[in-house]
Every structure is written in C-alpha cells, then in structure tokens.
Design an enzyme around this catalytic site. Structure first.
Site, PDB file in Angstrom:
ATOM      1  N   HIS A   1      85.115  21.770 -73.147  1.00 20.36           N
ATOM      2  CA  HIS A   1      84.700  22.228 -74.477  1.00 20.36           C
ATOM      3  C   HIS A   1      85.108  21.207 -75.531  1.00 20.36           C
ATOM      4  CE1 HIS A   1      88.880  23.107 -75.345  1.00 20.36           C
ATOM      5  NE2 HIS A   1      88.939  23.777 -74.204  1.00 20.36           N
TER       6      HIS A   1
ATOM      7  N   ASP B   1      89.695  21.703 -69.436  1.00 24.76           N
ATOM      8  CA  ASP B   1      90.354  20.459 -69.047  1.00 24.76           C
ATOM      9  C   ASP B   1      90.938  20.531 -67.643  1.00 24.76           C
ATOM     10  OD1 ASP B   1      92.091  22.379 -70.000  1.00 24.76           O
ATOM     11  OD2 ASP B   1      93.373  20.994 -71.092  1.00 24.76           O
TER      12      ASP B   1
END
Length: 478
Positions: free
Chosen positions: A79, A338
């Site tokens: 994101h 991540d």
C-alpha cells in the site's frame, strides 16, 4: 570566382560543428556527473515507515533489453504512504508528545526549537491507518502515479477490450491503493475494464492468499521492533542531548525511537518534517538498522518459515510463466503489505546476505536494507521476456526481477539479455524453495495452493467504495 568545393566543405564543417554542439557538452561540462548522493538520502534510513524511494540500482537498464519483449508482468505492491495505525503506533506517539508537554518546558531550545511552532500531523483520529491524501508523498497519489507509469511501460499487454483482474488483500488501505493504481493504469476504462478481487486476510485462506501465515512460525507473533531495539545500543545519546538542551525534559531512548518513527510517518502527510534534522546521521543509521533486523529475522531470509511463506506467490507466478500469456494471461497486479513482500523476495533468492545480520551491534552498511525492499509503496515486479537470439544468448524465454524500479540480477542466473535468467533455470531455483504446506503445517481443511490467479471474478462491483470495509487488525505491518 567562387570556389564551390570550398563552399561545400565549409557547409559540411559548419553542419558537423552544429551537430557536435548538440551531441557534446559545452567546454568544461561533464557528460556524466562524478557525484552520487543516494547514500545520503535520509529516506534510506527512515526504513519502511517513510515515503517511497527507488532502490539503489546496480546499473542495469530498467528498459526491456534490445531484441526482447515483455509478454507477462507480475506486480506485488505494498500500500502507499499512510498515516500511522492508532493501536500500533499512534497511541505511543501521543503518549511521548504528552510527556514532553507535561515537562513544562516553556521555550524549546537546541535541536527541538522547532517544537515552539510544530503541531502533530494527525488532525483527527479517523485519519489513523488511512492512506494519506496531502503532501507531495501522498499515498493515493503514489498509487495512481505507479499505475500511470505501468500503463506506459506495460500497456502493450492489454488488448484494450478485455476485463483485467486486480488482486488485493482485504485491508482498507491496500484496497484503496489497488483502486488508485487501477485508475492510473486504465484511465477512463477503469470502471468497465478493471475488476477488483478482494482476497480476505484470514488464516483460513491457507495458501490461497496474498497474506499467507505460517502456523509453525511461533516467532511471528512476538517479533517486533522493540525486540531488537532492546539488544542494540539504545538511542540514549539523542535523549541525553535533548534533555540537556531542555532542562526538565526526561526523554528515554525508547521515547526517542517513537519520535523517529513519528518523523518518518510525518513525511507521508507533509512535505517536510523538522524531526529529520533533530537527529544525527549516526542515530538515523542505528534506527534504520533496527528495522533491517526486524524484517530480516521476522519476515525475511533470516527465517526458513518466512521463505516458505514467500514460496506461495513465487511458485504461483512461476507456473503462470511456464504456461505463458496465451494460456494464462499477461498482467497480474497484486497488492498486500510490507511483511507479505519480504518473504517473496527471500523465496526468490534476492537480498540474501552471506551471513546472518548481527543483532548486538549496528552493521554499517547493512547487507540487508528494508528501505530498498519495502518503503511505503514498495513493489516487486517480475517480467517474463521473450527474446531473439543475441551475441551472448540463444532465443528463448527469460525472467527479470525488478525491485522498486531497479533490475536485480540473480547472482547464480544472469546469462540472458539484460542479465535475465532463463525461464527453465529460474523454475529450477523456485522449485528448490521450502514448500509452504510442508514447512508451515497448513491445516488440511484450508486451501493448499494459490488458486485466485486462475479463478477470479470479472465484476466491477468492488471497483469503488460503497461503504466501510471495517478495520482489520493484522500483524503484517511491522
């Protein structure tokens, strides 16, 4: 009498001089700069909480090698830039700020003099966890720009008519990133030719997930930044400096860690953070290394369980490459967190240090840099390229890995054009990766393989927000 031959020669020389003046630098100028400042960019030491930055390149041209064409592209993107989570970060930041305010320092001095005018950047609690929409590093702007860039780079893979699926994990900010990427890529056609597929972030998804979790990895639930901060020399020097400059202030090294994290997040919202200059370069290097340790041991090549977790995406895309675009499709845009990307990078055999990172001292330069892999908006792109025969390689199908817009060759497989890896050799490498179900002990009742790349919806129902998705607390973001 006019000598026409001399005139012609003069015109030729004048033409060459004119051409040379355009082709070559002026006297005293250099065609290539001898100065490189990448090593001094603070974004590389703010790690995964700061805005996106391109990976430091090895010098391999990002463009497709001559005589080759990309016929399949696979993206796994984090994101975009965001506000901190309230539970994981925000509460800690406000506690430190309240502590500083309660110290009754009337006028801030020294490195904290900016505090006389500075205000916290989270204006409303509803902003926590959301993508940022303001400032030059805004998360939704990052996602839209990436989609627009990839349309220019990979637009030839779309026929302009078919509906293309976009895969995203089921977390609000990830979904919004996928949507804005899609709008950047498809433009006016987004509402009719993109199909957002939301894959739930749930353990029951098993291997059919963008966020698979390894049940056997008992270290996963307890592996956080603080674990490594406790084993390294604390940031007590900065705390002592601030306290000396501002009598009555009683910051600790743990407080300093929170303030440095808060500074990284500020850049996701604003164009500038004065906190960046409050700390020395040595302190920022130490801070960044704490994150390097966390990703390496908790979500990267320091854990065999995490390598096996990354095998899910690596193996699924390998199968798609072997099938080829005519049978399997040409574009696969995926979005997650991540800590879902670093396991994949590890499973691909990228960024594997020769030895484990030391956790009792700061390694500089670090042989594993989280900021080069998963900054906000960080992404891994795999390209299947079909090439004609060249002087150095036969005609065939090859694979390239691009991490944050830098081509990253495999040390043991780079015989193809542009240091690419032959597909057959690439498949052999991926096949040697620890298997997710075997290593992680996936519940037999859960899906045993990734299936949504083959069985997806083509509805546009989820292309736009129709109501609250709901906050999902996950442990995928460090």
């Amino acid at each position: 009498m006019l000598n026409l031959s001399l005139l012609a020669s003069g015109l030729v020389l004048a033409s060459l001089a004119s051409a040379n003046s355009k082709a070559y630098p002026k006297f005293g100028e250099k065609q290539f700069s001898q100065t490189f400042h990448d090593g001094y960019n603070l974004l590389k030491y703010m790690s995964s909480l700061a805005p996106y930055s391109d990976r430091v390149s090895y010098g391999v041209d990002r463009n497709t090698p001559a005589g080759c064409e990309v016929d399949q592209a696979f993206l796994l993107m984090r994101h975009g830039e965001r506000y901190p989570d309230a539970a994981m970060f925000g509460d800690d930041y406000t506690k430190v700020l309240s502590k500083m305010k309660a110290s009754n320092v009337s006028t801030w001095a020294g490195d904290l003099a900016f505090m006389n005018e500075w205000t916290y950047y989270v204006e409303d609690e509803s902003m926590y966890s959301q993508e940022s929409t303001t400032g030059p590093y805004a998360g939704l702007l990052d996602a839209f720009s990436r989609g627009s860039e990839y349309r220019l780079r990979y637009g030839h893979l779309w026929d302009g008519k078919s509906v293309v699926p976009i895969f995203t994990s089921g977390y609000e900010r990830v979904i919004e990133t996928a949507r804005y990427f899609g709008q950047g890529f498809f433009g006016y056609n987004y509402s009719t030719n993109a199909a957002i597929n939301i894959i739930p972030e749930a353990a029951t998804q098993g291997a059919d997930s963008l966020t698979p979790s390894c049940a056997a990895d008992t270290n996963y639930d307890t592996c956080y930044i603080e674990r490594f901060f406790a084993t390294l020399p604390p940031l007590h020097v900065a705390a002592a400096r601030f306290n000396k400059q501002n009598p009555g202030l009683n910051l600790t090294a743990s407080d300093v860690l929170e303030l440095m994290q808060m500074a990284a997040f500020e850049l996701n919202v604003r164009a500038y953070t004065p906190w960046a200059d409050a700390f020395t370069s040595d302190e920022w290097v130490s801070y960044g290394y704490i994150f390097d340790l966390a990703y390496y041991y908790c979500f990267g090549p320091g854990s065999e369980y995490q390598i096996a977790t990354g095998q899910v995406f690596a193996n699924a895309t390998r199968v798609l490459m072997e099938s080829g675009p005519k049978k399997s499709g040409s574009m696969f845009w995926s979005f997650a967190h991540d800590a879902n990307i670093t396991p994949v990078v590890a499973a691909l055999g990228i960024d594997i240090p020769d030895s484990h990172l030391p956790s009792d001292t700061v390694q500089f330069p670090s042989t594993y840099r989280a900021a080069d892999i998963v900054p906000m908006g960080g992404h891994l792109t795999l390209e299947r390229i079909t090439c004609n025969a060249t002087a150095v390689s036969k005609a065939g199908v090859f694979v390239r890995a691009v991490v944050n817009e830098a081509v990253v060759p495999w040390t043991s497989c780079q015989s193809g054009p542009g240091y690419s890896c032959p597909l057959a050799q690439y498949s052999t490498m991926i096949d040697k990766t620890p298997k997710f179900n075997e290593k992680c002990g996936t519940n037999a009742s859960y899906p045993q393989y990734l299936d949504f790349f083959w069985n997806y919806n083509t509805t546009t129902e989820y292309n736009y927000q129709k109501g609250p998705i709901g906050y999902q607390l996950t442990d995928t973001d460090v």
